[in-house]
Design a protein around this motif. Sequence first.
Motif, short mmCIF file in Angstrom:
data_model
loop_
_atom_site.label_atom_id
_atom_site.label_comp_id
_atom_site.label_asym_id
_atom_site.label_seq_id
_atom_site.Cartn_x
_atom_site.Cartn_y
_atom_site.Cartn_z
N ASP A 42 -13.59 2.60 -7.93
CA ASP A 42 -12.41 1.94 -7.38
C ASP A 42 -11.43 1.60 -8.51
O ASP A 42 -11.77 1.63 -9.69
CB ASP A 42 -12.82 0.66 -6.64
CG ASP A 42 -13.66 0.95 -5.41
OD1 ASP A 42 -13.56 2.08 -4.89
OD2 ASP A 42 -14.41 0.05 -4.98
N ASN A 43 -10.21 1.26 -8.09
CA ASN A 43 -9.16 0.84 -9.03
C ASN A 43 -8.93 1.87 -10.13
O ASN A 43 -8.74 1.53 -11.31
CB ASN A 43 -9.50 -0.53 -9.63
CG ASN A 43 -9.54 -1.62 -8.59
OD1 ASN A 43 -8.66 -1.70 -7.73
ND2 ASN A 43 -10.57 -2.45 -8.64
N TRP A 324 -0.12 -0.98 5.61
CA TRP A 324 -0.10 -1.96 4.54
C TRP A 324 -0.79 -1.39 3.31
O TRP A 324 -1.76 -0.63 3.42
CB TRP A 324 -0.85 -3.23 4.96
CG TRP A 324 -0.20 -4.06 6.01
CD1 TRP A 324 -0.50 -4.08 7.34
CD2 TRP A 324 0.86 -5.01 5.83
NE1 TRP A 324 0.30 -4.97 8.00
CE2 TRP A 324 1.14 -5.57 7.11
CE3 TRP A 324 1.58 -5.45 4.73
CZ2 TRP A 324 2.11 -6.54 7.29
CZ3 TRP A 324 2.56 -6.42 4.92
CH2 TRP A 324 2.82 -6.95 6.18
N HIS A 325 -0.33 -1.80 2.15
CA HIS A 325 -1.02 -1.51 0.89
C HIS A 325 -2.42 -2.13 0.96
O HIS A 325 -2.59 -3.25 1.45
CB HIS A 325 -0.22 -2.12 -0.26
CG HIS A 325 -0.66 -1.70 -1.62
ND1 HIS A 325 -1.83 -2.13 -2.19
CD2 HIS A 325 -0.07 -0.89 -2.55
CE1 HIS A 325 -1.95 -1.61 -3.39
NE2 HIS A 325 -0.91 -0.86 -3.64
N PRO A 326 -3.47 -1.42 0.51
CA PRO A 326 -4.83 -1.95 0.67
C PRO A 326 -5.15 -3.19 -0.14
O PRO A 326 -6.07 -3.93 0.21
CB PRO A 326 -5.71 -0.77 0.23
CG PRO A 326 -4.83 0.10 -0.58
CD PRO A 326 -3.46 -0.06 -0.03
N SER A 327 -4.42 -3.46 -1.23
CA SER A 327 -4.74 -4.62 -2.04
C SER A 327 -3.58 -5.58 -2.26
O SER A 327 -3.80 -6.76 -2.52
CB SER A 327 -5.28 -4.18 -3.42
OG SER A 327 -4.35 -3.35 -4.08
N ASP A 328 -2.35 -5.12 -2.13
CA ASP A 328 -1.17 -5.97 -2.29
C ASP A 328 -0.69 -6.38 -0.90
O ASP A 328 -0.10 -5.59 -0.17
CB ASP A 328 -0.07 -5.23 -3.05
CG ASP A 328 1.05 -6.16 -3.49
OD1 ASP A 328 1.29 -7.18 -2.81
OD2 ASP A 328 1.71 -5.86 -4.50
N ALA A 329 -0.93 -7.62 -0.53
CA ALA A 329 -0.72 -8.08 0.84
C ALA A 329 0.73 -8.06 1.27
O ALA A 329 1.03 -8.10 2.47
CB ALA A 329 -1.28 -9.49 1.01
N SER A 330 1.69 -8.00 0.35
CA SER A 330 3.10 -8.06 0.71
C SER A 330 3.76 -6.68 0.77
O SER A 330 4.92 -6.57 1.17
CB SER A 330 3.87 -8.94 -0.28
OG SER A 330 3.91 -8.35 -1.56
N VAL A 331 3.02 -5.64 0.39
CA VAL A 331 3.61 -4.29 0.29
C VAL A 331 3.14 -3.42 1.45
O VAL A 331 1.97 -3.45 1.82
CB VAL A 331 3.24 -3.64 -1.05
CG1 VAL A 331 3.68 -2.18 -1.11
CG2 VAL A 331 3.86 -4.42 -2.21
N LEU A 332 4.05 -2.65 2.03
CA LEU A 332 3.71 -1.69 3.07
C LEU A 332 4.59 -0.46 2.94
O LEU A 332 5.60 -0.46 2.22
CB LEU A 332 3.85 -2.32 4.46
CG LEU A 332 5.23 -2.81 4.90
CD1 LEU A 332 6.00 -1.73 5.67
CD2 LEU A 332 5.10 -4.05 5.78
N TRP A 381 -2.23 5.03 2.18
CA TRP A 381 -2.47 4.62 0.80
C TRP A 381 -3.91 4.98 0.44
O TRP A 381 -4.83 4.82 1.24
CB TRP A 381 -2.32 3.11 0.66
CG TRP A 381 -0.97 2.54 0.95
CD1 TRP A 381 -0.54 2.05 2.16
CD2 TRP A 381 0.11 2.36 0.03
NE1 TRP A 381 0.74 1.57 2.03
CE2 TRP A 381 1.17 1.75 0.75
CE3 TRP A 381 0.29 2.64 -1.33
CZ2 TRP A 381 2.38 1.42 0.16
CZ3 TRP A 381 1.50 2.33 -1.92
CH2 TRP A 381 2.54 1.71 -1.18
N HIS A 382 -4.12 5.45 -0.80
CA HIS A 382 -5.48 5.73 -1.23
C HIS A 382 -6.19 4.41 -1.51
O HIS A 382 -5.70 3.60 -2.29
CB HIS A 382 -5.48 6.60 -2.49
CG HIS A 382 -6.79 7.29 -2.73
ND1 HIS A 382 -7.94 6.60 -3.05
CD2 HIS A 382 -7.14 8.60 -2.67
CE1 HIS A 382 -8.93 7.45 -3.19
NE2 HIS A 382 -8.48 8.67 -2.97
#
Length: 405
Positions: A42-43, A324-332, A381-382
Amino acid sequence: MEVEEESNAGLECDFSAYTLFHDGSTGAPCLSFDIVRDGLGDNRTCDTPVTCYFVAGTQAARTHVNKVILMKMSNLRKIKQSDSDDDSELEDDEDEGRGGEPILSSASINHNGCVNRIRATSVNNIHLAATWSELGQVHIWDMSRMLDVVSESCGYETFNQNSGGNDHPLFTFKGHSSEGFAVDWAPTMSGTLATGDCEKNIYVWKPNEGGSWAVSSTPYTAHTASVEDIQWSPNEPHVFASCSVDKSIRVWDARASPSKACMVTVPNAHDSDVNVIHWNRNEPFIVSGGDDSKVQVWDLRQLQSGNAVGVLKHHDAPITTVEWHPSDASVLASGCEDNQILQWDLGVERDPDADVEENTDVPQQLLFVHKGQEDLKELHWHPQVPGLLISTAHSGFNIFKTISC
């Protein structure tokens, strides 16, 4: 905000706005796909060549030639930014592998009818895919042999000699009264699935021993028109959301009987068909996209009010995909029939003290505009390579990471 540049010769991609960019096609269009989680960690960053696995379904003109295709794309390299001018080029390193050339490995199995939508999961370390067929059936496939092929643990010729291309589904459900598009695996309940059809019916599947599923005998039928998308809650078991041509968004509790399972309804969530929804993995929000070209954000804690907490307007045609972005809650990210993918950051606010001329036509939350694909259908998103997006359209696939995410 970064955008692609328009020239007299047509659309030109400004590669300086991308960290990574690749494209490709599979012959027959694949209008739905899903990313398959891998064991590479991951990451992961794009500082070293990227590898990703994804599964797609074709929509060929002839019904009997459709396929489920498992792809491995490797040696996907960053864009090398030139110091001498504004142009950029793909990084070329002849000392490693095949330099800057991407490597594609694939394996396919025959599918009866066009694939309306496909979604992947893993159950007991076995990778599965669910496909909605245009013929009104939903199939579950074991992707193990295809993964062996693309991972080079066995050859493609061996796969074909063993009739790999004619693998049969693990399970097929024929109880829907029409074709459909809505399908989602529950992330909190391994092997649990929900499917919705164009006749307003939703069925919930629960896994049995031996590679079979028990499908609810009675459908969930609170919608009054075609169910377009389904999303299970990423955190709360048994809870899922759905959207419909009837303009509504509904939230269900699968523990209740189908007639009593609908907990919350937003009756006029959009001005017309609600095509897609996605559930934020980190915060209690859902994003929706409709034929009215709006992308709207809903706070689940205030859903009964019927008022969206955010309306994102920059598309000018029906929305076909949101996530939605899988880890950044404000990004889509959102995709549309206007052939644009937009990246949004709801946490961005204009600096009131900035001495710049405001462009009121550009929403303050808009980060990036990606163009170039024709008849855009789906993006993801990956989950293991932060910021990497894969999108599909009639013109093929794009795999990219922008400097904004």
